[in-house]
Design a protein around this motif. Sequence first.
Motif, mmCIF file in Angstrom:
data_model
loop_
_atom_site.group_PDB
_atom_site.id
_atom_site.type_symbol
_atom_site.label_atom_id
_atom_site.label_comp_id
_atom_site.label_asym_id
_atom_site.label_seq_id
_atom_site.Cartn_x
_atom_site.Cartn_y
_atom_site.Cartn_z
ATOM 1 N N ARG A 85 0.731 -1.237 0.011
ATOM 2 C CA ARG A 85 0.028 -0.030 0.014
ATOM 3 C C ARG A 85 0.899 1.306 -0.181
ATOM 4 O O ARG A 85 0.710 2.096 -0.733
ATOM 5 N N GLY A 88 2.640 1.642 -3.226
ATOM 6 C CA GLY A 88 1.751 2.167 -4.363
ATOM 7 C C GLY A 88 1.406 3.811 -3.896
ATOM 8 O O GLY A 88 1.778 4.566 -5.004
ATOM 9 N N LEU A 101 -0.124 1.918 -9.838
ATOM 10 C CA LEU A 101 -1.517 0.964 -9.994
ATOM 11 C C LEU A 101 -1.282 -0.041 -10.287
ATOM 12 O O LEU A 101 -1.872 -1.035 -9.632
ATOM 13 N N VAL A 104 -0.487 -1.890 -6.438
ATOM 14 C CA VAL A 104 -1.726 -1.659 -5.791
ATOM 15 C C VAL A 104 -2.569 -2.837 -6.223
ATOM 16 O O VAL A 104 -3.002 -3.533 -5.394
ATOM 17 N N THR A 105 -2.791 -3.064 -7.586
ATOM 18 C CA THR A 105 -3.575 -4.073 -8.044
ATOM 19 C C THR A 105 -3.053 -5.508 -7.688
ATOM 20 O O THR A 105 -3.891 -6.370 -7.578
ATOM 21 N N ARG A 124 -6.198 2.809 -4.559
ATOM 22 C CA ARG A 124 -6.285 2.573 -6.044
ATOM 23 C C ARG A 124 -7.371 3.534 -6.586
ATOM 24 O O ARG A 124 -7.151 4.081 -7.743
ATOM 25 N N ASP A 140 -14.524 1.053 -6.747
ATOM 26 C CA ASP A 140 -13.662 0.458 -5.589
ATOM 27 C C ASP A 140 -13.778 1.128 -4.063
ATOM 28 O O ASP A 140 -13.756 0.567 -3.245
#
Length: 318
Positions: A85, A88, A101, A104-105, A124, A140
């Motif tokens: 986290r 990101g 991106l 985090v994805t 995100r 999200d």
Amino acid sequence: MKRTLSPALFLALAGWLAVVPLAMAHAGPEHDIEELTDRLAKEGESADLYLQRAIEYQVLGKYSEATRDLEQAMRFDRRNPAIQRELGRTYFAAGKTNEALDTVTRAIGAKPADLDHAALLVVRAEILRARKRYEKAADDVDLAVHLSPGNVEWYLFRSQLQAHLKQTKERIAGLDEAIKETGSGVLETERVEALLDDGQFEPAMATIEKELEESRWKASWLLRRARVLISQGKKDEAKADLKKAAVEIELRLNVNTPDPSLLADRGLARELLGDKAGARKDYEDARDKGITEEWVLERLRVLKDKDKDKDKDKEKDP
């Protein structure tokens, strides 16, 4: 007009408090970095110490150093959702949106525990909002609040995204649910904004009048009442409210370090009073001082577009 922390800043603070010992929380970041560096030398490398030091670097805006430490932390605990986290977030803050991106994805795809999953989804969503993918960002955040209910900032974030998407019914229903969950006065204020945007002036007015009676500072509520009065064709009453709001804002505004929310409120008062140039300057100043509220950025876009249209008309008719 809403005074809130951005979701990204909230997560930074929440993550910081989660990993930094209480004894260190009162020291400055530079001191903390020195102490953590000393501990790394004495105790040896660990994911936790690198993560703590990276967060201190984030506070100072030293994103290269934070990235280096987080990448080191990943060597020791590659699947740690807190590290993923923060990595990101750091990539995002440094302008590396693709890396942010992707990081985090991948973390979300590992199916972490609900709270970690929710926090990653909100990060995100911040990245997606910056890319103008508002619908996916709203999805999200909606999933995040269902996975981990009760976070006022996340409910506000969802509401702001829904406002941008003109999802007025979903926005009001979501705020009703959020208020039941949290009892938050901040969300009550956001609900009034949602009602005004949906043209539901009577229920909005009931709360506005109550707040005008009870609040010490009334400018933001005077602005809301003026919007209702304008919709009712009561221009003189609206003008009186706008002038009162402007006077209060001037009294509260620190010339040297102006509050961006007050600048935004003054911009709205000026715009509704017909001072488009003054309104645009206030909105620009509020944006430059870090305000991220969508309504401010939207009003600024509208005023800029109007100025461009005027310039084109002048070119056609010199």
